[in-house]
Structure formats: C-alpha cells, structure tokens
Write a protein that holds these residues in place. Sequence first.
Motif, PDB file in Angstrom:
ATOM      1  N   ASN A  38     104.999  44.597-115.286  1.00 37.22           N
ATOM      2  CA  ASN A  38     104.889  43.289-115.936  1.00 37.22           C
ATOM      3  C   ASN A  38     103.459  42.966-116.357  1.00 37.22           C
ATOM      4  OD1 ASN A  38     107.667  42.528-115.529  1.00 37.22           O
ATOM      5  ND2 ASN A  38     107.156  42.401-113.371  1.00 37.22           N
ATOM      6  N   ALA A  39     102.579  43.950-116.321  1.00 36.93           N
ATOM      7  CA  ALA A  39     101.149  43.744-116.556  1.00 36.93           C
ATOM      8  C   ALA A  39     100.857  43.460-118.030  1.00 36.93           C
ATOM      9  CB  ALA A  39     100.369  44.960-116.082  1.00 36.93           C
ATOM     10  N   VAL A  40     100.805  42.201-118.384  1.00 30.23           N
ATOM     11  CA  VAL A  40     100.574  41.809-119.781  1.00 30.23           C
ATOM     12  C   VAL A  40      99.087  41.778-120.139  1.00 30.23           C
ATOM     13  CG1 VAL A  40     102.720  40.508-119.975  1.00 30.23           C
ATOM     14  CG2 VAL A  40     100.643  39.333-119.252  1.00 30.23           C
ATOM     15  N   ASN A  41      98.206  41.843-119.146  1.00 33.70           N
ATOM     16  CA  ASN A  41      96.756  41.755-119.374  1.00 33.70           C
ATOM     17  C   ASN A  41      95.999  43.034-119.046  1.00 33.70           C
ATOM     18  OD1 ASN A  41      96.712  38.929-120.109  1.00 33.70           O
ATOM     19  ND2 ASN A  41      97.217  38.520-117.970  1.00 33.70           N
ATOM     20  N   LEU A  42      96.709  44.136-118.824  1.00 31.10           N
ATOM     21  CA  LEU A  42      96.050  45.367-118.398  1.00 31.10           C
ATOM     22  C   LEU A  42      95.159  45.920-119.509  1.00 31.10           C
ATOM     23  CD1 LEU A  42      95.888  47.251-115.968  1.00 31.10           C
ATOM     24  CD2 LEU A  42      97.725  48.577-116.971  1.00 31.10           C
ATOM     25  N   LYS A  43      93.859  46.063-119.186  1.00 31.19           N
ATOM     26  CA  LYS A  43      92.874  46.520-120.170  1.00 31.19           C
ATOM     27  C   LYS A  43      92.213  47.837-119.778  1.00 31.19           C
ATOM     28  CE  LYS A  43      91.780  41.727-121.383  1.00 31.19           C
ATOM     29  NZ  LYS A  43      92.896  41.161-120.683  1.00 31.19           N
ATOM     30  N   THR A  44      92.098  48.106-118.476  1.00 33.76           N
ATOM     31  CA  THR A  44      91.390  49.286-117.997  1.00 33.76           C
ATOM     32  C   THR A  44      92.337  50.135-117.153  1.00 33.76           C
ATOM     33  OG1 THR A  44      89.368  47.983-117.899  1.00 33.76           O
ATOM     34  CG2 THR A  44      89.343  50.089-116.773  1.00 33.76           C
ATOM     35  N   VAL A  45      92.460  51.416-117.529  1.00 32.23           N
ATOM     36  CA  VAL A  45      93.377  52.322-116.838  1.00 32.23           C
ATOM     37  C   VAL A  45      92.663  53.623-116.487  1.00 32.23           C
ATOM     38  CG1 VAL A  45      95.469  53.701-117.076  1.00 32.23           C
ATOM     39  CG2 VAL A  45      95.391  51.393-118.022  1.00 32.23           C
ATOM     40  N   GLY A  46      92.770  54.034-115.217  1.00 33.28           N
ATOM     41  CA  GLY A  46      92.287  55.339-114.793  1.00 33.28           C
ATOM     42  C   GLY A  46      90.788  55.484-114.691  1.00 33.28           C
ATOM     43  N   GLU A  47      90.074  54.396-114.717  1.00 38.31           N
ATOM     44  CA  GLU A  47      88.619  54.484-114.650  1.00 38.31           C
ATOM     45  C   GLU A  47      88.186  54.722-113.215  1.00 38.31           C
ATOM     46  OE1 GLU A  47      85.422  51.270-115.736  1.00 38.31           O
ATOM     47  OE2 GLU A  47      86.282  52.157-117.544  1.00 38.31           O
ATOM     48  N   GLY A  48      87.268  55.632-113.050  1.00 42.58           N
ATOM     49  CA  GLY A  48      86.794  55.973-111.718  1.00 42.58           C
ATOM     50  C   GLY A  48      85.558  55.198-111.320  1.00 42.58           C
ATOM     51  N   SER A  49      85.081  55.478-110.146  1.00 43.51           N
ATOM     52  CA  SER A  49      83.898  54.800-109.632  1.00 43.51           C
ATOM     53  C   SER A  49      82.660  55.118-110.466  1.00 43.51           C
ATOM     54  CB  SER A  49      83.665  55.199-108.176  1.00 43.51           C
ATOM     55  OG  SER A  49      83.604  56.605-108.064  1.00 43.51           O
ATOM     56  N   ASP A  50      82.740  56.211-111.237  1.00 42.72           N
ATOM     57  CA  ASP A  50      81.610  56.573-112.089  1.00 42.72           C
ATOM     58  C   ASP A  50      81.719  55.947-113.477  1.00 42.72           C
ATOM     59  OD1 ASP A  50      83.718  58.014-113.099  1.00 42.72           O
ATOM     60  OD2 ASP A  50      82.772  59.971-112.879  1.00 42.72           O
ATOM     61  N   GLY A  51      82.763  55.118-113.692  1.00 43.00           N
ATOM     62  CA  GLY A  51      82.929  54.436-114.970  1.00 43.00           C
ATOM     63  C   GLY A  51      83.608  55.269-116.031  1.00 43.00           C
ATOM     64  N   ALA A  52      83.977  56.487-115.699  1.00 44.86           N
ATOM     65  CA  ALA A  52      84.611  57.370-116.679  1.00 44.86           C
ATOM     66  C   ALA A  52      86.123  57.397-116.482  1.00 44.86           C
ATOM     67  CB  ALA A  52      84.055  58.779-116.544  1.00 44.86           C
ATOM     68  N   ALA A  53      86.839  57.459-117.583  1.00 48.79           N
ATOM     69  CA  ALA A  53      88.294  57.613-117.524  1.00 48.79           C
ATOM     70  C   ALA A  53      88.611  59.042-117.932  1.00 48.79           C
ATOM     71  CB  ALA A  53      88.979  56.628-118.450  1.00 48.79           C
ATOM     72  N   ALA A  54      89.138  59.810-117.023  1.00 45.86           N
ATOM     73  CA  ALA A  54      89.445  61.208-117.301  1.00 45.86           C
ATOM     74  C   ALA A  54      90.946  61.432-117.264  1.00 45.86           C
ATOM     75  CB  ALA A  54      88.765  62.109-116.274  1.00 45.86           C
ATOM     76  N   ILE A  55      91.397  62.406-118.000  1.00 45.33           N
ATOM     77  CA  ILE A  55      92.831  62.699-118.070  1.00 45.33           C
ATOM     78  C   ILE A  55      93.414  62.935-116.687  1.00 45.33           C
ATOM     79  CG2 ILE A  55      94.439  64.516-118.764  1.00 45.33           C
ATOM     80  CD1 ILE A  55      93.093  64.561-121.445  1.00 45.33           C
ATOM     81  N   ALA A  56      92.754  63.693-115.856  1.00 45.34           N
ATOM     82  CA  ALA A  56      93.300  64.024-114.546  1.00 45.34           C
ATOM     83  C   ALA A  56      93.252  62.855-113.567  1.00 45.34           C
ATOM     84  CB  ALA A  56      92.564  65.220-113.961  1.00 45.34           C
ATOM     85  N   ARG A  57      92.757  61.714-113.999  1.00 48.25           N
ATOM     86  CA  ARG A  57      92.647  60.561-113.108  1.00 48.25           C
ATOM     87  C   ARG A  57      93.715  59.499-113.366  1.00 48.25           C
ATOM     88  NH1 ARG A  57      86.184  59.498-113.501  1.00 48.25           N
ATOM     89  NH2 ARG A  57      85.541  61.282-112.277  1.00 48.25           N
ATOM     90  N   ALA A  58      94.772  59.856-114.021  1.00 42.97           N
ATOM     91  CA  ALA A  58      95.823  58.894-114.351  1.00 42.97           C
ATOM     92  C   ALA A  58      96.350  58.220-113.082  1.00 42.97           C
ATOM     93  CB  ALA A  58      96.943  59.587-115.090  1.00 42.97           C
TER      94      ALA A  58
END
Length: 157
Positions: free
Chosen positions: A51-71
């Motif tokens: 139900n997440a209508v406001n989701l803006k950031t997905v899979g971002e790690g502690s280093d600020g990077a979003a990587a494919i393997a971090r889904a």
Amino acid sequence: MIELPSTLKSIGSEAFADCVKLEQLTLPASLESVAEWSFKGCTGLKTVNYNAVNLKTVGEGSDGAAAIARAPFAASGNDEGFDLNIGKDVTEIPPMIFYQYNPRNDAPTIKSLRFEQDSKCTSFGYNSFRGCNIKSIEIPSSLKAIGSYALYQNYYV
C-alpha cells in the motif's frame, strides 16, 4: 504476521532479513524508504499487501548506493511463491522493489500479482518484477507505462 504501524516512514537494511516464519506483511501507505535486503530470505512469506503510495527510495544501502543485488525482497518467498496484493491508491511500482537477482526457473517468487479494483497504478518501474517468475498477473487498465526489464526473466508469464 507483523503489523507495521500506519505511520512507518522507513525500513532499514536487513531489518527483517531471514525471518523465515514471517508469513504475512503489509507495507503501509506512509512508507517512503525500503533499504537493501530488508526482507531478504523471508522464505515463509505467503502474502504481501503493498500500500506504499509514497515510496521514493528502494534498495539503498548504508553507503548511499542502490545496487541490483541489494533488492529489498531478494531471495524471498518459497517454492509456491507469495501472493502480492497492490492497494488501489498505489500509483506506481518503484524500480527494483521485488527484483530477484538470481531467479529460479522452477519456482515463482510471486505466485499471483493482483491489483485492487479501481486501481490507480499507472507504471511499473524498471526491474520492478524482474526474475519473480510470476505465475498469475492481472494488469490494471490504469497502467500507462512499463519500465525496462520490469517483467524480464518471468518464466511463467
């Protein structure tokens, strides 16, 4: 089952990773961020209500990077897959949210993908359902755009 509060804004890295007894999960409308591997290895999942209508950031790690393997849902589900129900007020499925980086040919991650009646969903982001092996999908009439690789490596579709 875990009852997440309706005011929840973010879920951190590996917050529920390997919670193998978790069977049902509802992501609330208030959710804005889901970090890397948040639900990785949740092999007991049977139902996810999104139900997440406001989701803006997905899979971002502690280093600020979003990587494919971090889904967030990497290696989740079981041999039967889980039912994914999308709330009617969700307007977009963000990139990478259900991405599976090492899909199995013989088993689904998502057994069925359903949208509530009168769905407002207009887009699937890139890689949003990649590798999920969805067995059954009902695409809403409101859908206007499907991103690159959104349904790639879905051997049952």
